[in-house]
Design a protein around this motif. Sequence first.
Motif, PDB file in Angstrom:
ATOM      1  N   PRO A  15      28.942  54.780  10.339  1.00 45.36           N
ATOM      2  CA  PRO A  15      29.915  54.157   9.442  1.00 45.36           C
ATOM      3  C   PRO A  15      29.417  54.129   7.993  1.00 45.36           C
ATOM      4  O   PRO A  15      28.213  54.253   7.742  1.00 45.36           O
ATOM      5  CB  PRO A  15      30.044  52.728   9.992  1.00 45.36           C
ATOM      6  CG  PRO A  15      28.799  52.482  10.754  1.00 45.36           C
ATOM      7  CD  PRO A  15      28.293  53.807  11.236  1.00 45.36           C
ATOM      8  N   ALA A  16      30.343  53.966   7.082  1.00 43.34           N
ATOM      9  CA  ALA A  16      29.998  53.897   5.661  1.00 43.34           C
ATOM     10  C   ALA A  16      29.048  52.735   5.414  1.00 43.34           C
ATOM     11  O   ALA A  16      29.189  51.669   6.012  1.00 43.34           O
ATOM     12  CB  ALA A  16      31.267  53.715   4.836  1.00 43.34           C
ATOM     13  N   GLY A  17      28.084  52.946   4.548  1.00 46.61           N
ATOM     14  CA  GLY A  17      27.156  51.876   4.190  1.00 46.61           C
ATOM     15  C   GLY A  17      26.064  51.634   5.200  1.00 46.61           C
ATOM     16  O   GLY A  17      25.286  50.689   5.062  1.00 46.61           O
ATOM     17  N   ALA A  18      25.981  52.483   6.225  1.00 50.38           N
ATOM     18  CA  ALA A  18      24.987  52.259   7.276  1.00 50.38           C
ATOM     19  C   ALA A  18      23.571  52.467   6.749  1.00 50.38           C
ATOM     20  O   ALA A  18      23.325  53.297   5.866  1.00 50.38           O
ATOM     21  CB  ALA A  18      25.241  53.203   8.449  1.00 50.38           C
ATOM     22  N   LEU A  19      22.649  51.680   7.284  1.00 48.68           N
ATOM     23  CA  LEU A  19      21.221  51.870   7.062  1.00 48.68           C
ATOM     24  C   LEU A  19      20.650  52.413   8.366  1.00 48.68           C
ATOM     25  O   LEU A  19      21.052  51.972   9.438  1.00 48.68           O
ATOM     26  CB  LEU A  19      20.549  50.542   6.716  1.00 48.68           C
ATOM     27  CG  LEU A  19      21.188  49.751   5.568  1.00 48.68           C
ATOM     28  CD1 LEU A  19      20.576  48.359   5.483  1.00 48.68           C
ATOM     29  CD2 LEU A  19      21.031  50.498   4.250  1.00 48.68           C
ATOM     30  N   THR A  20      19.716  53.360   8.256  1.00 48.87           N
ATOM     31  CA  THR A  20      19.216  54.002   9.471  1.00 48.87           C
ATOM     32  C   THR A  20      17.698  53.879   9.560  1.00 48.87           C
ATOM     33  O   THR A  20      16.989  54.125   8.580  1.00 48.87           O
ATOM     34  CB  THR A  20      19.592  55.498   9.480  1.00 48.87           C
ATOM     35  OG1 THR A  20      21.016  55.606   9.432  1.00 48.87           O
ATOM     36  CG2 THR A  20      19.066  56.192  10.729  1.00 48.87           C
ATOM     37  N   ILE A  21      17.215  53.511  10.726  1.00 44.68           N
ATOM     38  CA  ILE A  21      15.785  53.545  11.028  1.00 44.68           C
ATOM     39  C   ILE A  21      15.601  54.611  12.110  1.00 44.68           C
ATOM     40  O   ILE A  21      16.218  54.518  13.174  1.00 44.68           O
ATOM     41  CB  ILE A  21      15.275  52.190  11.573  1.00 44.68           C
ATOM     42  CG1 ILE A  21      15.622  51.020  10.634  1.00 44.68           C
ATOM     43  CG2 ILE A  21      13.770  52.264  11.857  1.00 44.68           C
ATOM     44  CD1 ILE A  21      14.911  50.999   9.318  1.00 44.68           C
ATOM     45  N   ALA A  22      14.781  55.613  11.837  1.00 47.03           N
ATOM     46  CA  ALA A  22      14.550  56.670  12.822  1.00 47.03           C
ATOM     47  C   ALA A  22      13.141  56.553  13.381  1.00 47.03           C
ATOM     48  O   ALA A  22      12.169  56.446  12.630  1.00 47.03           O
ATOM     49  CB  ALA A  22      14.750  58.039  12.189  1.00 47.03           C
TER      50      ALA A  22
END
Lengths: 188, 164
Positions: A15-22
Motif C-alpha cells: 500500500p501507499a506509504g508503506a515502510l518495509t523491513i526485509a
Amino acid sequence: VTRADAVALVAAGRPAGALTIACNGMIARELYQHIDSPAQFYMIGAMGLAASIGLGLAIVQPRRPVVVFDGDGNVLMNLGVLASVAASGAPNFFHVVFDNAAHGSTGNQKTVSDRVPLERVAHAAGYRRVQRVGGHAALDAALATFFAADGPAMLLVEVEKGNQPGIGRIEVAPQQLTARLRGVLADT
Amino acid sequence: MSPSQRFLDLLERHGFNFFTGVPCSLFEGVTRILDREPRYGYISAVREDSALGLAAGAYLGGRRPVVLMQNSGLGVSVNALLSLHQIYDIPVLLVVSWRGRDGLDAPEHLLMGKVMQPFLELLNIPYALFDPATLERDIESLTRRMHETMKPVAVLVGKGMLEA
C-alpha cells in the motif's frame, strides 16, 4: 513461483506509504535488486530479528503500514516474536513470509517449515488474519486484499528453492539505511 | 518518590521515550512501574535480542529507546548488538542488571557476573555502574556518548538499587 518473482509481486502490491523491513539473506538482496527506496530497510545480519524491528516500527508509526519481508528460517529463529506481534494487536503490521522450507542463502539446507506450517503458528499465537498461497495467480489474488484489512496479518507465500546466479549485495551502507529511513519519517 | 521512579524520570528528562525489555529482580521496581503505567508503552519482550530488535524499529520510527535486561540476556544479545545496532548506527540505552557481582549469587550467575566488565569492553559498549551518588552525571555522560557515537551504551544495576 520463484522467490525473486514473489518478492517483486509483493513489492508491487504494497500500500501507499508503506515502510518495509526485509530480513537478511537473499530476500533483502532480491528486494533491493528489484526496487530500492529509502522507505525500505534491509538487514544484512542479525538473522531472526526482522519481525521484531518491524513491530517496533509499527508501534511507533501507527499511521504507516509496516510490511516485513521474512523467510521461514528467519521466522523460526525467533519464533517467540509471533507472540509479541499478536499481543500487540498492531493493525498496521503485515508479515509476508517467503517459505521455501530451506535456508536459501546458505545452500538450501532444510528448515522444518515443511512440517510446521508457520501461518498456523501465527494463527495460534493470535494474528488477526493468516493466509497461505502458492503460485503466481494465487499470490496475485491474495495481494488484492491482503493489505486492505487490519493486521496483524501473515501472508505465507510458498516459493521455489534456488537463488538468482550472481545476484548483487546491498550496496547502501548500513548506517545510510538507518539515516534514510529516519529521514523519510522526519519529512512527513 | 521511589528510586525506580526517580530513575525513570531521569531517563525521560534525557529524552528516552520507548521502553522494552525482559525483567530482572534487581530492577523489579522499574518494571513494576512500567507494567502499571500505560503511558510508558512498555513492551514486555520474549527475548533480549527481540527487545533490541523492537528498540531498533522504534529508533527507525523516531523514538529514543531503552532496553532493560538481566546480564544473562546480554549473552543472548551479542549478535543484535554487533550486527544490528553497531553496524547500523542505532543508539540505545541498555539497563543491565549485574547478577553474580563479587562472586556472591546463585551458581548460574557467577560466570557471567565475573566477565561482565571485560565482556562489555570487548563489545565496545561504554558503561557506568549505577550509583545514586553519581547517577545524574553518569546518565548525562552516557547519553552524550550515545549520541556522539550513535551506538549502544549501558548502565549496570547491582543489588539494592532499583528493587523498590
